[in-house]
Design an enzyme around this catalytic site. Sequence first.
Site, mmCIF file in Angstrom:
data_model
loop_
_atom_site.group_PDB
_atom_site.id
_atom_site.type_symbol
_atom_site.label_atom_id
_atom_site.label_comp_id
_atom_site.label_asym_id
_atom_site.label_seq_id
_atom_site.Cartn_x
_atom_site.Cartn_y
_atom_site.Cartn_z
ATOM 1 N N ARG A 85 10.429 -0.891 -4.447
ATOM 2 C CA ARG A 85 9.279 -1.044 -5.355
ATOM 3 C C ARG A 85 9.208 0.220 -6.215
ATOM 4 O O ARG A 85 9.341 1.331 -5.683
ATOM 5 C CB ARG A 85 7.966 -1.252 -4.580
ATOM 6 C CG ARG A 85 7.870 -2.652 -3.955
ATOM 7 C CD ARG A 85 6.480 -2.964 -3.447
ATOM 8 N NE ARG A 85 5.547 -3.283 -4.511
ATOM 9 C CZ ARG A 85 4.232 -3.446 -4.310
ATOM 10 N NH1 ARG A 85 3.725 -3.305 -3.082
ATOM 11 N NH2 ARG A 85 3.434 -3.744 -5.307
ATOM 12 N N ASN A 134 -2.852 2.715 -10.253
ATOM 13 C CA ASN A 134 -3.319 1.988 -9.074
ATOM 14 C C ASN A 134 -3.277 0.503 -9.425
ATOM 15 O O ASN A 134 -2.912 0.119 -10.545
ATOM 16 C CB ASN A 134 -4.732 2.443 -8.680
ATOM 17 C CG ASN A 134 -5.131 1.959 -7.294
ATOM 18 O OD1 ASN A 134 -4.377 2.144 -6.331
ATOM 19 N ND2 ASN A 134 -6.285 1.323 -7.161
ATOM 20 N N LYS A 135 -3.648 -0.332 -8.475
ATOM 21 C CA LYS A 135 -3.560 -1.782 -8.648
ATOM 22 C C LYS A 135 -4.179 -2.243 -9.961
ATOM 23 O O LYS A 135 -5.234 -1.748 -10.364
ATOM 24 C CB LYS A 135 -4.245 -2.446 -7.449
ATOM 25 C CG LYS A 135 -4.235 -3.951 -7.398
ATOM 26 C CD LYS A 135 -2.872 -4.567 -7.578
ATOM 27 C CE LYS A 135 -1.797 -4.053 -6.653
ATOM 28 N NZ LYS A 135 -0.426 -4.464 -7.034
ATOM 29 N N ASP A 138 -1.317 4.813 -6.440
ATOM 30 C CA ASP A 138 0.109 4.615 -6.186
ATOM 31 C C ASP A 138 0.948 5.758 -6.743
ATOM 32 O O ASP A 138 2.037 6.037 -6.236
ATOM 33 C CB ASP A 138 0.569 3.283 -6.753
ATOM 34 C CG ASP A 138 0.016 2.156 -5.900
ATOM 35 O OD1 ASP A 138 -1.152 1.798 -6.089
ATOM 36 O OD2 ASP A 138 0.737 1.686 -4.998
ATOM 37 N N GLN A 149 -5.658 -8.691 -2.588
ATOM 38 C CA GLN A 149 -5.695 -7.739 -1.468
ATOM 39 C C GLN A 149 -7.130 -7.388 -1.088
ATOM 40 O O GLN A 149 -7.416 -7.101 0.078
ATOM 41 C CB GLN A 149 -4.950 -6.443 -1.838
ATOM 42 C CG GLN A 149 -3.451 -6.580 -1.978
ATOM 43 C CD GLN A 149 -3.043 -6.830 -3.418
ATOM 44 O OE1 GLN A 149 -3.774 -7.457 -4.183
ATOM 45 N NE2 GLN A 149 -1.876 -6.372 -3.796
ATOM 46 N N GLY A 175 0.861 -1.184 0.000
ATOM 47 C CA GLY A 175 0.000 0.000 0.000
ATOM 48 C C GLY A 175 0.897 1.234 0.000
ATOM 49 O O GLY A 175 1.832 1.326 0.808
HETATM 50 O O1 MRU Z 1 0.700 -3.877 -4.604
HETATM 51 P P1 MRU Z 1 0.061 -3.146 -3.445
HETATM 52 O O2 MRU Z 1 -0.816 -4.019 -2.611
HETATM 53 O O3 MRU Z 1 1.055 -2.347 -2.643
HETATM 54 O O4 MRU Z 1 -0.867 -2.115 -4.187
HETATM 55 C C1 MRU Z 1 -1.673 -1.268 -3.438
HETATM 56 C C2 MRU Z 1 -2.638 -0.508 -4.206
HETATM 57 O O5 MRU Z 1 -2.686 -0.485 -5.407
HETATM 58 C C3 MRU Z 1 -3.471 0.362 -3.395
HETATM 59 O O6 MRU Z 1 -4.762 0.372 -3.842
HETATM 60 C C4 MRU Z 1 -2.793 1.729 -3.449
HETATM 61 O O7 MRU Z 1 -1.457 1.609 -2.998
HETATM 62 C C5 MRU Z 1 -3.440 2.708 -2.652
HETATM 63 S S1 MRU Z 1 -3.010 2.513 -0.987
HETATM 64 C C6 MRU Z 1 -3.781 3.678 -0.036
#
Ligand code: MRU
Length: 352
Positions: free
Chosen positions: A96, A253-254, A243, A202, A52
């Site tokens: 990352r 975003n994801k 992100d 997630q 996140g």
């Molecule tokens: O790969 P992740 O689980 O770190 O990805 C997270 C996401 O895409 C979240 O939706 C994003 O970071 C927003 S967190 C407030």
Amino acid sequence: MSEFISKIRTIQWIDDHSRMVDQTVVPYEFKYVDITSGQEMFDAIKTMIVRGAPAIGIAGAHGVVLYAQELKKQNLSREEFINELLKKADYMATSRPTAVNLMWAVEKQKEVIRNSKSDIDGIIEELKQNGIKLENEDIEINKRIGDYGAEVVPKGATILTHCNAGALATVGYGTALGVVRSAFAKDKTIQVFADETRPRQQGARITTLELTMDGIPTTLITDGMCSYFMKKGMIDMVVVGADRIAANGDTANKIGTYTVAIAAKYHNVPFYIAAPLSTIDTSIKSGDEIVIEERSREEVTHINGKIICAPEVNVINPGFDVTPHELITGIITEVGILKPNYNESIKNAFMN
Ligand code: MRU
């Protein structure tokens, strides 16, 4: 400000180390792990023990303190210590690539290092205090995001979300789920539809756990179901996290978020991003410049350690996609809801 407090504290600096929820084992276990070295923190971010965007930002800031504590033991001169520490900080920021909060928080620690007039012990103390400050600010920022966002949640709304932009993606409270929490504090009739979010689930593993822990009515759906429910008129709005947001509002975003945004546009469902200003990268003009993380084939080929496909099949596994700004109704931040034209509203948000 909203009084609806999440019980979850995702990450916290304690004495000389960082303590975080191990998100790789949620929801089977809800346990904390102590991270005691810089390399352990790098690995915790990479393997998504912490994940996140805002949470990995804080993890990166803690990681710089851990490296500083290790370098102190090498009896370096102050100048050597600073040079080595700045290199370690840069390395931490590579754990990352997509979530800009990581680079943002590491940069905040680098500013402390560069501006410090103290000796080595003093620099370490200043880095610790700055990490703790960033932690506490993150919760306050999320509550402000939540309260601005709650103003656009219709009474009794069903809110669709993707991935986990909740307390477990931040220090606590959450961005997209902060909006849900603040709305729920005022209106107990709202509910959430949570996308499962393949490949790492997630949504299923983390969002359903944290929302049900807080007693917020939640329905789990698989990723392909969103347009089905939108067509039936069962979704009133979408709120997701981010992100990295470019200067024109394009938002990474994801993976799967873009599909949800297209479906929302087609069905006239408002589509909101909820994110702190630290997720906005004004150094890039558009989403084309966002580096998309490629993750391992096993995330796609396996579920819970078991293979779910032909072993030799080709796999591509981008971790994120970019939703073009035209599909975004508004970006909910700690300074208010930014509206199109995003080039203008984002610029103004940073000037105030
Ligand atoms: O790969 P992740 O689980 O770190 O990805 C997270 C996401 O895409 C979240 O939706 C994003 O970071 C927003 S967190 C407030």
